[in-house]
Scaffold this active site. Structure first.
Site, PDB file in Angstrom:
ATOM      1  N   THR A   7       0.851  -1.198   0.000  1.00 32.93           N
ATOM      2  CA  THR A   7       0.000   0.000   0.000  1.00 32.93           C
ATOM      3  C   THR A   7       0.881   1.240   0.000  1.00 32.93           C
ATOM      4  OG1 THR A   7      -1.812  -1.090   1.145  1.00 32.93           O
ATOM      5  CG2 THR A   7      -1.667   1.296   1.411  1.00 32.93           C
ATOM      6  N   SER A   9       2.133   5.272  -1.919  1.00 31.59           N
ATOM      7  CA  SER A   9       2.458   5.975  -3.161  1.00 31.59           C
ATOM      8  C   SER A   9       3.555   5.263  -3.941  1.00 31.59           C
ATOM      9  CB  SER A   9       2.873   7.418  -2.841  1.00 31.59           C
ATOM     10  OG  SER A   9       3.966   7.433  -1.947  1.00 31.59           O
ATOM     11  N   GLY A  75       0.108   4.766   6.049  1.00 27.45           N
ATOM     12  CA  GLY A  75      -1.197   4.694   5.393  1.00 27.45           C
ATOM     13  C   GLY A  75      -2.180   3.832   6.148  1.00 27.45           C
ATOM     14  N   GLU A  81      -0.484  -5.479   6.044  1.00 25.41           N
ATOM     15  CA  GLU A  81       0.834  -5.518   5.392  1.00 25.41           C
ATOM     16  C   GLU A  81       1.750  -6.526   6.080  1.00 25.41           C
ATOM     17  OE1 GLU A  81       1.159  -0.975   3.658  1.00 25.41           O
ATOM     18  OE2 GLU A  81       1.906  -1.380   5.657  1.00 25.41           O
TER      19      GLU A  81
END
Ligand code: A5P
Length: 193
Positions: A7, A9, A75, A81
């Site tokens: 996850t 940018s 995030g 994750e």
């Protein structure tokens, strides 16, 4: 291959790079936004309830220490994750050159149980609610604001504290390799070797 998609940018660039290629892959996503973006790009994503192992997981990081500890969860996706990273034979971190740091620093993201939330916050002492929506699994997102002198000891403390569902400290033992983009070059770090 069975691939875990992280996850953030940096992972967004990965998704763009995967899109349209003729890979034979089955993917799981670590967040709703990664899942939605992957589907938009035509990357197949399935629920993470039937696959028990992954060949590869690729994700970003907020901070990378010299000995390979990561801080993740900027995030708020750190719980999923970490599950995905731990299920992967190879967990590869991709990061821009601002992510390696000399010393890890706060905040360290936390995911807390809603039940007993104030008691858990009081027990931790140095934690602040982030004021974002709960995780897709119902956890409350907060940040530890104390010092991060010894990541291993702090991770053990978080692991042993009731009410903390997961934290954003990722051990070097989870990590296969770290790829840091530096201009046109890629620096490769292998923390656990
Ligand atoms: C998501 O919860 C995070 O762990 C991200 O992987 C991390 O914050 C890196 O994000 P960027 O690639 O956006 O910096």
């Amino acid at each position: 291959m069975r691939v875990g998609l992280g996850t953030g940018s940096t992972v967004a660039f990965l998704l763009d790079a995967l899109a349209g290629r003729e890979f034979d892959i089955r993917c799981v996503a670590t967040s709703v936004r990664t899942e939605e973006r992957a589907r938009e790009l035509g990357i197949p994503v399935e629920p993470f309830d039937t696959l028990d192992r992954l060949d590869l997981a690729i994700d970003g990081a907020d901070q990378i220490s010299p000995d390979g500890w990561l801080v993740k969860g900027g995030g708020a996706a750190h719980t999923r994750e970490k599950i995905v990273a731990a299920a992967a034979d190879r967990f590869v971190v991709i990061a821009s050159s601002d992510k390696p740091v000399d010393r890890l620093r706060p905040p360290v993201p936390l995911e807390l149980m809603g039940f007993g939330l104030q008691a858990t916050l009081t027990a931790i002492g140095r934690a602040e609610l982030r004021g974002v929506p709960p995780s897709p699994d119902g956890g409350v997102i907060a940040d530890y604001t104390g010092r991060v002198d010894d990541p291993q000891a702090l991770a053990a403390y978080f692991d042993a504290t009731p009410g903390i569902l997961e934290h954003g400290l990722f051990s070097p033992t989870l990590v296969y390799e770290i790829l840091v983009g530096r201009g046109d070059r890629v620096q490769r770090l292998v923390p656990s070797s």
